[in-house]
Scaffold this motif. Structure first.
Motif, PDB file in Angstrom:
ATOM      1  N   LEU A 147       0.860  -1.177   0.000  1.00 37.94           N
ATOM      2  CA  LEU A 147       0.000   0.000   0.000  1.00 37.94           C
ATOM      3  C   LEU A 147       0.898   1.228   0.000  1.00 37.94           C
ATOM      4  CD1 LEU A 147      -2.635  -1.011   2.706  1.00 37.94           C
ATOM      5  CD2 LEU A 147      -2.903  -1.064   0.225  1.00 37.94           C
ATOM      6  N   TYR A 148       0.602   2.171  -0.874  1.00 32.89           N
ATOM      7  CA  TYR A 148       1.374   3.404  -0.978  1.00 32.89           C
ATOM      8  C   TYR A 148       0.508   4.566  -0.509  1.00 32.89           C
ATOM      9  CZ  TYR A 148       4.294   0.410  -3.825  1.00 32.89           C
ATOM     10  OH  TYR A 148       5.079  -0.622  -4.262  1.00 32.89           O
ATOM     11  N   VAL A 149       1.130   5.552   0.104  1.00 32.35           N
ATOM     12  CA  VAL A 149       0.419   6.694   0.679  1.00 32.35           C
ATOM     13  C   VAL A 149       0.439   7.847  -0.312  1.00 32.35           C
ATOM     14  CG1 VAL A 149       0.367   8.320   2.599  1.00 32.35           C
ATOM     15  CG2 VAL A 149       1.097   5.960   3.000  1.00 32.35           C
ATOM     16  N   LYS A 150      -0.750   8.404  -0.590  1.00 31.08           N
ATOM     17  CA  LYS A 150      -0.837   9.551  -1.489  1.00 31.08           C
ATOM     18  C   LYS A 150      -2.215  10.182  -1.336  1.00 31.08           C
ATOM     19  CE  LYS A 150      -0.725  10.819  -6.381  1.00 31.08           C
ATOM     20  NZ  LYS A 150      -0.585  10.303  -7.747  1.00 31.08           N
ATOM     21  N   ASN A 151      -2.255  11.491  -1.254  1.00 25.00           N
ATOM     22  CA  ASN A 151      -3.520  12.212  -1.257  1.00 25.00           C
ATOM     23  C   ASN A 151      -3.839  12.452  -2.728  1.00 25.00           C
ATOM     24  OD1 ASN A 151      -5.737  13.810  -0.835  1.00 25.00           O
ATOM     25  ND2 ASN A 151      -4.755  15.126   0.693  1.00 25.00           N
ATOM     26  N   GLY A 152      -4.588  11.528  -3.324  1.00 19.73           N
ATOM     27  CA  GLY A 152      -4.794  11.591  -4.760  1.00 19.73           C
ATOM     28  C   GLY A 152      -6.247  11.506  -5.170  1.00 19.73           C
ATOM     29  N   GLY A 184     -12.345  11.079 -10.470  1.00 18.30           N
ATOM     30  CA  GLY A 184     -13.229  11.817  -9.584  1.00 18.30           C
ATOM     31  C   GLY A 184     -13.338  11.269  -8.172  1.00 18.30           C
ATOM     32  N   GLU A 185     -12.639  10.169  -7.884  1.00 19.70           N
ATOM     33  CA  GLU A 185     -12.659   9.560  -6.556  1.00 19.70           C
ATOM     34  C   GLU A 185     -11.379   9.904  -5.803  1.00 19.70           C
ATOM     35  OE1 GLU A 185     -15.086   7.563  -5.101  1.00 19.70           O
ATOM     36  OE2 GLU A 185     -16.361   8.027  -6.820  1.00 19.70           O
ATOM     37  N   SER A 186     -11.526  10.440  -4.584  1.00 15.72           N
ATOM     38  CA  SER A 186     -10.366  10.740  -3.743  1.00 15.72           C
ATOM     39  C   SER A 186      -9.912   9.471  -3.031  1.00 15.72           C
ATOM     40  CB  SER A 186     -10.727  11.797  -2.708  1.00 15.72           C
ATOM     41  OG  SER A 186     -11.051  13.001  -3.348  1.00 15.72           O
ATOM     42  N   TYR A 187      -8.620   9.399  -2.769  1.00 15.01           N
ATOM     43  CA  TYR A 187      -8.073   8.278  -2.004  1.00 15.01           C
ATOM     44  C   TYR A 187      -6.825   8.734  -1.271  1.00 15.01           C
ATOM     45  CZ  TYR A 187      -4.832   7.840  -5.943  1.00 15.01           C
ATOM     46  OH  TYR A 187      -3.888   8.088  -6.912  1.00 15.01           O
ATOM     47  N   THR A 228       6.040   4.288   2.469  1.00 15.87           N
ATOM     48  CA  THR A 228       5.980   5.745   2.398  1.00 15.87           C
ATOM     49  C   THR A 228       7.386   6.309   2.518  1.00 15.87           C
ATOM     50  OG1 THR A 228       4.895   7.708   3.352  1.00 15.87           O
ATOM     51  CG2 THR A 228       5.587   6.000   4.897  1.00 15.87           C
ATOM     52  N   GLY A 229       7.583   7.485   2.005  1.00 17.26           N
ATOM     53  CA  GLY A 229       8.880   8.144   2.135  1.00 17.26           C
ATOM     54  C   GLY A 229       9.174   8.460   3.594  1.00 17.26           C
ATOM     55  N   ILE A 230      10.414   8.266   4.003  1.00 15.93           N
ATOM     56  CA  ILE A 230      10.797   8.500   5.402  1.00 15.93           C
ATOM     57  C   ILE A 230      10.653   9.964   5.787  1.00 15.93           C
ATOM     58  CG2 ILE A 230      13.268   8.795   4.942  1.00 15.93           C
ATOM     59  CD1 ILE A 230      11.729   6.996   7.981  1.00 15.93           C
ATOM     60  N   GLU A 231      10.701  10.856   4.820  1.00 20.32           N
ATOM     61  CA  GLU A 231      10.599  12.288   5.100  1.00 20.32           C
ATOM     62  C   GLU A 231       9.162  12.810   5.049  1.00 20.32           C
ATOM     63  OE1 GLU A 231      12.996  14.336   6.122  1.00 20.32           O
ATOM     64  OE2 GLU A 231      14.428  12.681   6.094  1.00 20.32           O
ATOM     65  N   THR A 232       8.188  11.938   4.829  1.00 23.60           N
ATOM     66  CA  THR A 232       6.803  12.390   4.713  1.00 23.60           C
ATOM     67  C   THR A 232       6.169  12.623   6.076  1.00 23.60           C
ATOM     68  OG1 THR A 232       5.896  10.146   4.714  1.00 23.60           O
ATOM     69  CG2 THR A 232       6.487  11.099   2.553  1.00 23.60           C
ATOM     70  N   ASN A 233       5.121  13.431   6.092  1.00 25.71           N
ATOM     71  CA  ASN A 233       4.367  13.651   7.320  1.00 25.71           C
ATOM     72  C   ASN A 233       3.727  12.348   7.793  1.00 25.71           C
ATOM     73  OD1 ASN A 233       4.641  16.514   7.900  1.00 25.71           O
ATOM     74  ND2 ASN A 233       3.575  16.809   5.960  1.00 25.71           N
ATOM     75  N   PHE A 234       3.312  11.490   6.854  1.00 26.26           N
ATOM     76  CA  PHE A 234       2.717  10.203   7.231  1.00 26.26           C
ATOM     77  C   PHE A 234       3.722   9.380   8.042  1.00 26.26           C
ATOM     78  CE2 PHE A 234       1.605   5.771   6.810  1.00 26.26           C
ATOM     79  CZ  PHE A 234       0.229   5.775   6.977  1.00 26.26           C
ATOM     80  N   GLY A 280      -4.467  15.911   4.894  1.00 27.25           N
ATOM     81  CA  GLY A 280      -4.136  17.256   5.335  1.00 27.25           C
ATOM     82  C   GLY A 280      -4.413  18.211   4.190  1.00 27.25           C
ATOM     83  N   LYS A 281      -3.817  19.385   4.239  1.00 28.64           N
ATOM     84  CA  LYS A 281      -3.994  20.361   3.160  1.00 28.64           C
ATOM     85  C   LYS A 281      -3.182  19.936   1.943  1.00 28.64           C
ATOM     86  CE  LYS A 281      -4.934  24.231   6.178  1.00 28.64           C
ATOM     87  NZ  LYS A 281      -4.517  25.536   6.663  1.00 28.64           N
ATOM     88  N   GLU A 282      -3.712  20.241   0.776  1.00 28.95           N
ATOM     89  CA  GLU A 282      -3.083  19.940  -0.510  1.00 28.95           C
ATOM     90  C   GLU A 282      -2.760  18.458  -0.618  1.00 28.95           C
ATOM     91  OE1 GLU A 282       0.032  22.726  -1.387  1.00 28.95           O
ATOM     92  OE2 GLU A 282      -1.171  24.417  -0.663  1.00 28.95           O
ATOM     93  N   ASN A 283      -1.494  18.083  -0.769  1.00 29.00           N
ATOM     94  CA  ASN A 283      -1.121  16.683  -0.979  1.00 29.00           C
ATOM     95  C   ASN A 283      -0.690  15.962   0.291  1.00 29.00           C
ATOM     96  OD1 ASN A 283      -1.586  17.093  -3.671  1.00 29.00           O
ATOM     97  ND2 ASN A 283       0.555  17.494  -4.160  1.00 29.00           N
ATOM     98  N   VAL A 284      -0.820  16.590   1.441  1.00 31.63           N
ATOM     99  CA  VAL A 284      -0.297  16.044   2.687  1.00 31.63           C
ATOM    100  C   VAL A 284      -1.204  14.938   3.226  1.00 31.63           C
ATOM    101  CG1 VAL A 284       0.285  16.614   5.085  1.00 31.63           C
ATOM    102  CG2 VAL A 284       0.829  18.220   3.252  1.00 31.63           C
ATOM    103  N   VAL A 285      -0.556  13.874   3.737  1.00 35.69           N
ATOM    104  CA  VAL A 285      -1.268  12.783   4.409  1.00 35.69           C
ATOM    105  C   VAL A 285      -0.588  12.565   5.754  1.00 35.69           C
ATOM    106  CG1 VAL A 285      -1.988  10.370   4.316  1.00 35.69           C
ATOM    107  CG2 VAL A 285      -1.814  11.688   2.193  1.00 35.69           C
TER     108      VAL A 285
END
Length: 170
Positions: free
Chosen positions: A18-23, A27-30, A84-90, A115-120
């Motif tokens: 499973l990969y983390v992304k605010n995408g 038309g479906e958010s995930y 997930t990337g080690i530097e990500t907020n997730f 979160g806001k914009e692309n942040v998870v």
């Protein structure tokens, strides 16, 4: 307790990444997704319940830059690896919360929160009580030390079940 083995057709026991992304797709958010034959498959659920069994750092490269990934291994109905990337907020919110867990023999819920914009962000819950494991934000935390500490607790938890004769739930 040994689980009954289901005979017949099945999928091989390979982990589901499973990969983390605010995408958004069609038309479906995930907030997380996986791949099937190089096709992005959004996951509508935002939580994953299971037993954390291991954390690993995976060195890599993205767009010509070093990009270390954190792999969170979770045993549930299948084996999942949240990458997930080690530097990500997730990753950072996960690590701060998981560092407070003392008993890894109990299931946890790893939840992706937009979160806001692309942040998870990651929220971590005790699966039995549905209580959130709250941690204070610390941008200067020693992430590698936290990973080492959690790995030590995970190993101790596995060994304590072997010694006590209880089944291993990992």
């Amino acid at each position: 307790m040994i689980a009954e083995i289901k005979l017949g057709l099945c999928n091989p026991p390979e982990p589901i990444y499973l990969y983390v992304k605010n995408g958004e797709l069609s038309g479906e958010s995930y907030l997380w997704y996986h791949y099937d034959n190089d096709k992005t498959i959004p996951v509508q659920q935002t939580g994953l319940t299971g037993y954390i069994s291991e954390l690993k750092l995976k060195p890599g490269e993205f767009k010509g830059k070093d990009n270390t990934k954190l792999d969170i291994f979770v045993r549930a109905d299948e084996i999942y690896v949240v990458r997930t990337g080690i530097e990500t907020n997730f990753a950072k919110t996960f690590l701060l919360a998981v560092s407070l867990v003392q008993d890894f023999s109990k299931p946890l819920i790893i939840a992706a929160t937009a979160g806001k914009e692309n942040v998870v962000f990651c929220n971590l819950y005790d699966a039995a009580t549905k209580t959130r494991i709250r941690s204070e934000w610390n941008r200067d935390a020693d992430w590698l030390a936290i990973i080492d500490s959690v790995q030590t607790k995970l190993q101790t938890s596995k060994n304590s079940h072997i010694v006590s004769g209880e089944p291993i739930l990992f």
